[in-house]
Design a protein around this motif. Sequence first.
Motif, PDB file in Angstrom:
ATOM      1  N   LEU A   1      33.748  -0.766  32.504  1.00  0.00           N
ATOM      2  CA  LEU A   1      34.754  -1.483  31.730  1.00  0.00           C
ATOM      3  C   LEU A   1      36.130  -1.343  32.377  1.00  0.00           C
ATOM      4  CD1 LEU A   1      33.646  -0.535  28.111  1.00  0.00           C
ATOM      5  CD2 LEU A   1      33.711  -2.852  29.053  1.00  0.00           C
ATOM      6  N   LYS A   2      36.429  -0.156  32.856  1.00  0.00           N
ATOM      7  CA  LYS A   2      37.711   0.086  33.512  1.00  0.00           C
ATOM      8  C   LYS A   2      37.852  -0.770  34.765  1.00  0.00           C
ATOM      9  CE  LYS A   2      40.430   3.917  35.484  1.00  0.00           C
ATOM     10  NZ  LYS A   2      40.452   3.532  36.908  1.00  0.00           N
ATOM     11  N   GLU A   3      36.804  -0.816  35.590  1.00  0.00           N
ATOM     12  CA  GLU A   3      36.852  -1.584  36.828  1.00  0.00           C
ATOM     13  C   GLU A   3      36.942  -3.079  36.547  1.00  0.00           C
ATOM     14  OE1 GLU A   3      33.455  -0.403  39.097  1.00  0.00           O
ATOM     15  OE2 GLU A   3      34.198   1.624  39.454  1.00  0.00           O
ATOM     16  N   ALA A   4      36.220  -3.558  35.555  1.00  0.00           N
ATOM     17  CA  ALA A   4      36.289  -4.985  35.209  1.00  0.00           C
ATOM     18  C   ALA A   4      37.692  -5.356  34.752  1.00  0.00           C
ATOM     19  CB  ALA A   4      35.262  -5.326  34.128  1.00  0.00           C
ATOM     20  N   GLY A   5      38.304  -4.496  33.950  1.00  0.00           N
ATOM     21  CA  GLY A   5      39.662  -4.754  33.498  1.00  0.00           C
ATOM     22  C   GLY A   5      40.655  -4.756  34.646  1.00  0.00           C
ATOM     23  N   GLU A   6      40.493  -3.822  35.580  1.00  0.00           N
ATOM     24  CA  GLU A   6      41.393  -3.757  36.731  1.00  0.00           C
ATOM     25  C   GLU A   6      41.275  -5.001  37.611  1.00  0.00           C
ATOM     26  OE1 GLU A   6      41.559   1.129  37.241  1.00  0.00           O
ATOM     27  OE2 GLU A   6      40.194  -0.062  38.486  1.00  0.00           O
ATOM     28  N   ARG A   7      40.123  -5.626  37.616  1.00  0.00           N
ATOM     29  CA  ARG A   7      39.927  -6.859  38.382  1.00  0.00           C
ATOM     30  C   ARG A   7      40.453  -8.095  37.642  1.00  0.00           C
ATOM     31  NH1 ARG A   7      36.377  -7.021  42.690  1.00  0.00           N
ATOM     32  NH2 ARG A   7      35.302  -5.067  43.217  1.00  0.00           N
ATOM     33  N   GLY A   8      40.883  -7.923  36.428  1.00  0.00           N
ATOM     34  CA  GLY A   8      41.366  -9.053  35.647  1.00  0.00           C
ATOM     35  C   GLY A   8      40.262  -9.913  35.075  1.00  0.00           C
ATOM     36  N   LEU A   9      39.057  -9.396  34.998  1.00  0.00           N
ATOM     37  CA  LEU A   9      37.930 -10.141  34.448  1.00  0.00           C
ATOM     38  C   LEU A   9      37.907 -10.009  32.927  1.00  0.00           C
ATOM     39  CD1 LEU A   9      35.258  -9.008  37.055  1.00  0.00           C
ATOM     40  CD2 LEU A   9      36.300 -11.278  36.898  1.00  0.00           C
ATOM     41  N   PRO A  10      37.471 -11.037  32.232  1.00  0.00           N
ATOM     42  CA  PRO A  10      37.476 -10.963  30.769  1.00  0.00           C
ATOM     43  C   PRO A  10      36.330 -10.164  30.168  1.00  0.00           C
ATOM     44  CG  PRO A  10      36.684 -13.106  31.480  1.00  0.00           C
ATOM     45  CD  PRO A  10      37.138 -12.388  32.721  1.00  0.00           C
TER      46      PRO A  10
ATOM     47  N   ASP B   1      33.828 -14.648  35.906  1.00  0.00           N
ATOM     48  CA  ASP B   1      34.272 -14.363  34.548  1.00  0.00           C
ATOM     49  C   ASP B   1      33.630 -13.102  33.977  1.00  0.00           C
ATOM     50  OD1 ASP B   1      31.712 -15.338  34.353  1.00  0.00           O
ATOM     51  OD2 ASP B   1      32.120 -16.784  32.766  1.00  0.00           O
ATOM     52  N   PHE B   2      32.969 -12.322  34.797  1.00  0.00           N
ATOM     53  CA  PHE B   2      32.366 -11.075  34.339  1.00  0.00           C
ATOM     54  C   PHE B   2      32.046 -10.176  35.529  1.00  0.00           C
ATOM     55  CE2 PHE B   2      28.694 -13.553  35.545  1.00  0.00           C
ATOM     56  CZ  PHE B   2      27.797 -12.616  36.047  1.00  0.00           C
ATOM     57  N   ALA B   3      31.921  -8.892  35.241  1.00  0.00           N
ATOM     58  CA  ALA B   3      31.276  -7.958  36.159  1.00  0.00           C
ATOM     59  C   ALA B   3      29.973  -7.548  35.509  1.00  0.00           C
ATOM     60  CB  ALA B   3      32.158  -6.738  36.416  1.00  0.00           C
ATOM     61  N   GLY B   4      28.923  -7.372  36.309  1.00  0.00           N
ATOM     62  CA  GLY B   4      27.614  -7.092  35.734  1.00  0.00           C
ATOM     63  C   GLY B   4      26.953  -5.886  36.361  1.00  0.00           C
ATOM     64  N   GLY B   5      26.578  -4.908  35.533  1.00  0.00           N
ATOM     65  CA  GLY B   5      25.886  -3.728  36.040  1.00  0.00           C
ATOM     66  C   GLY B   5      24.435  -4.052  36.347  1.00  0.00           C
ATOM     67  N   TYR B   6      24.079  -4.052  37.632  1.00  0.00           N
ATOM     68  CA  TYR B   6      22.723  -4.469  38.026  1.00  0.00           C
ATOM     69  C   TYR B   6      21.743  -3.294  38.058  1.00  0.00           C
ATOM     70  CZ  TYR B   6      18.923  -6.719  40.543  1.00  0.00           C
ATOM     71  OH  TYR B   6      17.690  -7.213  40.895  1.00  0.00           O
ATOM     72  N   LEU B   7      22.166  -2.160  38.607  1.00  0.00           N
ATOM     73  CA  LEU B   7      21.242  -1.024  38.747  1.00  0.00           C
ATOM     74  C   LEU B   7      22.057   0.266  38.807  1.00  0.00           C
ATOM     75  CD1 LEU B   7      18.077  -0.594  39.297  1.00  0.00           C
ATOM     76  CD2 LEU B   7      18.775  -0.148  41.656  1.00  0.00           C
ATOM     77  N   TYR B   8      21.619   1.267  38.048  1.00  0.00           N
ATOM     78  CA  TYR B   8      22.274   2.564  38.176  1.00  0.00           C
ATOM     79  C   TYR B   8      21.227   3.669  38.162  1.00  0.00           C
ATOM     80  CZ  TYR B   8      22.096   4.536  33.365  1.00  0.00           C
ATOM     81  OH  TYR B   8      21.702   5.101  32.181  1.00  0.00           O
ATOM     82  N   GLY B   9      21.641   4.825  38.654  1.00  0.00           N
ATOM     83  CA  GLY B   9      20.758   5.985  38.666  1.00  0.00           C
ATOM     84  C   GLY B   9      21.556   7.234  38.368  1.00  0.00           C
TER      85      GLY B   9
END
Length: 374
Positions: free
Chosen positions: A300-309, A272-280
């Motif tokens: 946000l774009k990728e989460a929407g494309e996956r159909g996640l809320p 039910d979500f995508a979560g940003g764990y680590l970025y650089g």
Amino acid sequence: MKTFAGPTGDWRTALVTSQSDWQRLKPEWDDLHERCESATPFQTHAWLGSWWQQYGRQDTLRVLVVSDGGRLLAGLPLMRHHRWGLRVLGPVGMAHSDFTDILLDDLDGAEAVRAATGALMGLPGWDVLDLPEVRPGAAIDRLCARWPKRVWRSAGSACLFMAALPIERHVADIGGRSAGKLRRTLRKIDELGVATVSVPVERVETAVDDLLRLHCRQWAGRGINKEHLSPRFREHLVRTAGELIGEDRASITEFRVDGELVASNFSLVGKDFAGGYLYGADPELRNRIDTFALVLRQSLKEAGERGLPALSMLRGAEPHKAKWGAAEVANQRVLLARTHRAALYAAATGGKTGAATLLKRHFPQLADSLRRPL
């Protein structure tokens, strides 16, 4: 692996204490993960097994599984340690997992809860179970409702969530002068002409090395988490990212300007979500644009494309996250007592609902010392 019958004789409990047995359990564990709607990527075998290989200590693994007719009903990924002279069960994954929980079969919910409760109560050698980052609606809540002894809850980490909508929609909802500033931030990113690339599984190891290099440069001189510099963290990230990306449960997105890698983001994909764990991000890029806005917009774009809320920013409610209109959702720390000694632990860790009173009643000589900050 030790196996014994449950109290009613209609299900079997197994205690997994070795790395080899834990690895062999992967297919059944993954199947149970699919049948537990509240499960997050931090409860996948890919995440937990990889973490254990790098951080686990000999003779401390205590993965409790309950099966009925060969199908897992419950999985409790735990490890045992000692603190303040007490025997504590904590989650495999510990501080590296933003959400800690157990797995329960939703298809046979009442039986799964009954079986897990009986198996955990019957497991010898522990005083208190401590899950430090329980999100709302977690599977452990169902077990807590049935638990025959004390349960304590206290505040966990704050997590920020955003609906998986284009970032421009969020800015429009903010409105006013703040929205104007955020639009200017996004225009600068557009003017730079950043290209995004999703990393395939065969390039994960190189991508993780690049991500960690950028992450270290980004945080240089600003109090980086030193564990992110360690070889074992790198090995954990390479292994778990490879498995999870192969299972479509994670992604590494690279950001390039004129073909040069300038930023990278590792995200976990839940139900039910995508979560940003680590970025650089390259420090030079940070001088030109808001690099968090760059990563947030793409996430946000990728989460929407996956159909996640929703998109989760996982633990931490820092101002640079909150300004985009994210909503705060708090985790809880959940403690389950098995023996009356659990009150010691609950009082020392800030547990509520009478822990201090129980401590004073059962261990008056220790009450004063445990009130001091630890």
